[in-house]
Design an enzyme around this catalytic site. Structure first.
Site, PDB file in Angstrom:
ATOM      1  N   HIS A 156      35.546  28.596  36.942  1.00 14.53           N
ATOM      2  CA  HIS A 156      36.333  28.042  35.911  1.00 14.53           C
ATOM      3  C   HIS A 156      37.286  29.126  35.708  1.00 14.53           C
ATOM      4  O   HIS A 156      37.247  30.267  36.170  1.00 14.53           O
ATOM      5  CB  HIS A 156      35.699  27.962  34.662  1.00 14.53           C
ATOM      6  CG  HIS A 156      34.716  26.582  34.206  1.00 14.53           C
ATOM      7  ND1 HIS A 156      33.746  26.587  33.624  1.00 14.53           N
ATOM      8  CD2 HIS A 156      34.827  25.520  34.871  1.00 14.53           C
ATOM      9  CE1 HIS A 156      33.386  25.422  33.560  1.00 14.53           C
ATOM     10  NE2 HIS A 156      34.330  24.544  34.226  1.00 14.53           N
ATOM     11  N   CYS A 250      32.849  31.347  27.213  1.00 15.36           N
ATOM     12  CA  CYS A 250      32.276  29.872  27.720  1.00 15.36           C
ATOM     13  C   CYS A 250      31.499  29.399  26.214  1.00 15.36           C
ATOM     14  O   CYS A 250      31.609  28.199  26.191  1.00 15.36           O
ATOM     15  CB  CYS A 250      31.015  30.148  28.782  1.00 15.36           C
ATOM     16  SG  CYS A 250      31.817  30.343  30.404  1.00 15.36           S
TER      17      CYS A 250
END
Length: 267
Positions: A156, A250
């Protein structure tokens, strides 16, 4: 944020995840609570979504959506193990009265979209389809800059880059394609350039409010550089959640809005 009540490592969808080693839910909860308390101590308001049994990665709230100017672009996950998270997060925003869009293309929310004042940086290569970048741009009315990720450990964008403020970033160059590195150098000539040692403890999975930076404590080189540049550093320990490839960012979905709701209240 989402409490990791059901957190475990029971499958592997990135190189960090080792199901044979598992993870300790109680430790993850304690570390997550430390992160929540850090935000609240800095004056930030934390809203919670209820965790769903059977969705151990739902704690990683950043992946659940992208929120800009009070508009919510929903997530559509790449792996079936996480597919139900997208509708769960979108439903929460609908219930709160936000304008939402259910995504037509695969994307994992703020995992691959990071918002600055003049643009949204968008990752692709592992989880998010480039077509989703265009869909987000059309819905949100913000220019979207595509960056290609090439190292599966940094699956990511938010594992390899974070905004320092509305105009500058910190990033790990080796996570990006050569063309994307050139783009980053052009856009952010004064960026903080992280080392492999800091990237490998997910030091770039950090959250900055422009003054305070919440960062994994093990990223010692990055911590020193941030302090040198005048930032207040708030180190946290999320080592248990890192067993699934997650860190402070996250666990954090930023709700960016100054819109007025239909009930007349400011969000």
């Amino acid at each position: 944020m989402c409490r990791p009540e059901f957190f475990t490592v029971s499958y592997s969808i990135n190189p960090w995840m080792r199901p044979e080693k598992g993870a300790d839910t109680a430790t993850a909860l304690r570390q997550w609570e430390g992160l929540r308390q850090a935000y609240e101590s800095l004056g930030h308001r934390v809203s919670l979504i209820d965790p769903v049994e059977g969705l151990p990665d739902m704690v990683f709230a950043a992946n659940g959506a992208l929120v800009v100017d009070g508009r919510v672009y929903g997530a559509r996950f790449a792996h079936p193990e996480r597919a139900a998270e997208g509708p769960a997060y979108l439903r929460w925003f609908v219930e709160q009265g936000y304008e939402t869009l259910e995504a037509s293309f695969t994307n994992e929310g703020e995992g691959d979209y990071l918002t600055l004042d003049e643009m949204i940086l968008a990752g692709t290569g592992f989880r998010t389809d480039v077509a989703a970048h265009m869909e987000a741009q059309e819905f949100l009315g913000r220019p979207v800059v595509t960056l290609r990720l090439v190292d599966p450990r940094y699956y990511h964008l938010d594992t390899a880059l974070f905004p320092l403020d509305d105009h500058n970033v910190a990033y790990y160059p080796e996570a990006f394609s050569e063309g994307s590195r050139r783009v980053l150098r052009r856009l952010f000539p004064d960026a903080v350039v992280a080392t492999s040692a800091d990237a490998e403890v997910l030091g770039l999975n950090a959250v900055s409010d422009g003054h305070n930076v919440v960062v994994n404590a093990e990223a010692t080189g990055l911590v020193l550089e941030l302090k040198r540049r005048g930032f207040e550093v708030v180190p946290v320990d999320l080592s248990e959640l890192r067993k699934a490839g997650g860190g402070p960012k996250c666990c954090t979905l930023e709700i960016r809005t100054s819109e007025i709701r239909t009930d007349g209240q400011t969000r």
